[in-house]
Design a protein around this motif. Structure first.
Motif, short mmCIF file in Angstrom:
data_model
loop_
_atom_site.label_atom_id
_atom_site.label_comp_id
_atom_site.label_asym_id
_atom_site.label_seq_id
_atom_site.Cartn_x
_atom_site.Cartn_y
_atom_site.Cartn_z
N ASN A 94 16.29 12.09 -12.78
CA ASN A 94 17.64 11.98 -12.10
C ASN A 94 18.36 13.34 -12.04
O ASN A 94 18.87 13.38 -12.90
CB ASN A 94 18.42 10.86 -12.91
N THR A 95 18.03 14.16 -11.20
CA THR A 95 18.35 15.51 -11.09
C THR A 95 18.99 15.73 -9.68
O THR A 95 18.56 15.03 -8.59
CB THR A 95 17.64 16.57 -11.34
N PRO A 96 19.86 16.33 -9.45
CA PRO A 96 20.53 16.58 -7.99
C PRO A 96 19.59 17.29 -7.07
O PRO A 96 19.61 16.92 -5.71
CB PRO A 96 21.78 17.66 -8.26
N CYS A 97 18.71 18.05 -7.47
CA CYS A 97 17.80 18.62 -6.60
C CYS A 97 16.65 17.52 -5.84
O CYS A 97 16.31 17.69 -4.72
CB CYS A 97 16.79 19.69 -7.41
N VAL A 98 16.76 16.46 -6.72
CA VAL A 98 15.99 15.29 -6.14
C VAL A 98 16.37 14.77 -4.69
O VAL A 98 15.69 14.92 -3.77
CB VAL A 98 15.74 14.11 -6.99
N ILE A 146 10.14 28.51 -7.88
CA ILE A 146 10.17 27.34 -8.73
C ILE A 146 11.39 26.66 -8.50
O ILE A 146 11.44 25.20 -8.22
CB ILE A 146 10.23 27.94 -10.30
N ARG A 147 12.51 26.87 -8.42
CA ARG A 147 13.74 26.14 -8.44
C ARG A 147 13.85 25.66 -6.91
O ARG A 147 14.68 24.69 -7.00
CB ARG A 147 14.99 27.06 -8.62
N ASN A 148 13.55 25.97 -5.75
CA ASN A 148 13.87 25.57 -4.48
C ASN A 148 12.51 24.98 -4.06
O ASN A 148 12.81 24.33 -2.98
CB ASN A 148 14.22 26.56 -3.86
N ALA A 172 9.06 23.95 -6.32
CA ALA A 172 8.31 23.18 -7.25
C ALA A 172 9.14 22.20 -8.01
O ALA A 172 8.82 21.14 -8.30
CB ALA A 172 7.78 24.21 -8.26
N ALA A 173 10.19 22.64 -8.56
CA ALA A 173 11.16 21.81 -9.49
C ALA A 173 11.81 20.66 -8.78
O ALA A 173 11.31 19.58 -9.26
CB ALA A 173 12.24 22.65 -10.28
N PRO A 174 12.15 20.65 -7.67
CA PRO A 174 12.54 19.48 -6.90
C PRO A 174 11.56 18.67 -6.74
O PRO A 174 11.75 17.44 -6.81
CB PRO A 174 13.23 20.07 -5.44
N ARG A 211 16.97 21.32 -3.28
CA ARG A 211 16.95 22.73 -3.49
C ARG A 211 17.77 22.55 -4.92
O ARG A 211 18.54 21.59 -5.20
CB ARG A 211 18.09 23.31 -2.73
N CYS A 212 17.62 23.59 -5.76
CA CYS A 212 18.35 23.66 -6.84
C CYS A 212 19.90 23.84 -7.00
O CYS A 212 20.41 24.47 -6.06
CB CYS A 212 18.02 25.04 -7.88
N MET A 213 20.42 22.84 -7.54
CA MET A 213 21.85 22.77 -7.68
C MET A 213 22.30 23.36 -9.18
O MET A 213 23.62 23.15 -9.51
CB MET A 213 22.41 21.53 -7.60
N ASP A 214 21.52 24.08 -9.89
CA ASP A 214 21.86 24.53 -11.09
C ASP A 214 22.61 23.67 -12.21
O ASP A 214 23.68 23.96 -12.65
CB ASP A 214 22.86 25.79 -10.87
N CYS A 215 21.84 22.41 -12.38
CA CYS A 215 22.32 21.45 -13.13
C CYS A 215 22.20 21.59 -14.44
O CYS A 215 21.62 22.58 -15.05
CB CYS A 215 21.50 20.24 -12.61
N SER A 216 22.89 20.61 -15.31
CA SER A 216 22.86 20.79 -16.59
C SER A 216 22.45 19.42 -16.74
O SER A 216 22.95 18.71 -18.03
CB SER A 216 24.16 21.12 -17.28
N ASP A 228 18.14 15.22 -17.56
CA ASP A 228 16.71 15.05 -16.97
C ASP A 228 16.35 16.60 -16.38
O ASP A 228 15.21 16.46 -15.78
CB ASP A 228 16.92 14.11 -15.73
N SER A 229 16.91 17.49 -16.48
CA SER A 229 16.60 18.75 -15.85
C SER A 229 15.06 19.03 -16.38
O SER A 229 14.65 18.88 -17.41
CB SER A 229 17.43 19.97 -16.76
N ILE A 230 14.41 19.45 -15.32
CA ILE A 230 12.83 19.93 -15.70
C ILE A 230 12.89 21.62 -15.81
O ILE A 230 11.77 22.01 -15.82
CB ILE A 230 12.48 19.62 -14.18
N CYS A 231 14.10 22.05 -15.81
CA CYS A 231 14.23 23.41 -15.91
C CYS A 231 14.71 24.10 -17.21
O CYS A 231 15.78 24.77 -17.64
CB CYS A 231 15.04 24.29 -14.87
N CYS A 232 14.02 23.60 -18.17
CA CYS A 232 14.57 23.85 -19.77
C CYS A 232 13.62 25.04 -20.44
O CYS A 232 14.54 25.79 -21.11
CB CYS A 232 13.62 22.70 -20.70
S1 SF4 Z 1 18.22 23.31 -12.75
FE1 SF4 Z 1 18.44 21.21 -11.91
S2 SF4 Z 1 19.01 21.28 -9.91
FE2 SF4 Z 1 18.04 23.09 -10.37
S3 SF4 Z 1 15.89 22.76 -9.90
FE3 SF4 Z 1 15.85 22.56 -12.28
S4 SF4 Z 1 16.55 20.13 -12.44
FE4 SF4 Z 1 16.72 20.82 -10.34
#
Ligand code: SF4
Length: 202
Positions: free
Chosen positions: A157-161, A142-144, A146-148, A165-170, A173-177
């Protein structure tokens, strides 16, 4: 080919119907859903790509079609609310595991909440590319993957775009809530998975 994963899901009260292609997947879904049923859905490239929505729109159903509403608008969330109490909720999944679990990560959470509780029936269409070994592999996928791609599709506007790859953002716009793992269903066969023998979605 899918005997072992079908058995694992069966032990968790979730039925799996294997099919070979998009046409067969659509046909199975429409065989399951009686005419006049109310239908909602969670956003899904898989469901769009197999042409299921077009078939439903031209059929005799009460279809809560969010595509007509602006994302995030009052009308959009009204359709989301209605979709949480439908006869049939349609979705794909970010990953399913070989030991019989369904793993999803959501932004707004309407997809995961409807899969857990609310709709009388849930049908999940998933390509074989979403099969992973276990929950850890599902989160990794998912993080590396699907989510990007989903963040890019939704113009978030997330770093993985940028990195893919997932940058473990906060990020706001995070899609990983919300991460939801369906381990088992208390009501046998409320959830049906249509497992397609080809790669679909991401
Ligand atoms: S936590 Fe942030 S950087 Fe990681 S996949 Fe989710 S939205 Fe992208």
């Amino acid at each position: 080919m899918f005997e072992k994963i079908i058995q694992k899901f069966k032990e968790n009260n979730i039925s799996v119907i294997p099919v070979e292609n998009n046409e067969e997947a659509c046909r199975k879904v429409l065989e399951i859903i009686p005419k006049k049923s109310s239908i909602g859905y969670g956003g899904s490239i898989t469901l769009e790509s197999i042409g299921l929505f077009d078939r439903i729109k031209s059929g005799d159903y009460e279809f809560y079609d969010k595509s007509k509403a602006v994302y995030g608008s009052e009308e959009y969330f009204k359709l989301v609310d209605l979709s949480q109490h439908v006869d049939y909720f349609l979705s794909s999944s970010n990953a399913i595991t070989r030991d019989g679990k369904i793993v999803n990560m959501d932004r707004t959470g309407n997809r995961v909440s409807s899969i857990i509780f609310g709709p009388k029936h849930v049908i999940i269409v998933v390509g074989k590319n979403k099969i992973v070994d276990d929950v850890d592999s599902a989160i990794e996928r998912i993080r590396n993957i699907a989510a990007p791609l989903n963040a890019k599709r939704l113009k978030l506007n997330t770093p993985c775009v940028k990195t893919g790859r997932c940058m473990d953002c906060s990020s706001p716009d995070s899609i990983c809530c919300s991460t939801v793992i369906i381990h088992k269903q208390f009501k046998p066969n409320r959830i049906t998975i249509i497992l397609v023998n080809k790669d679909l979605g991401y």
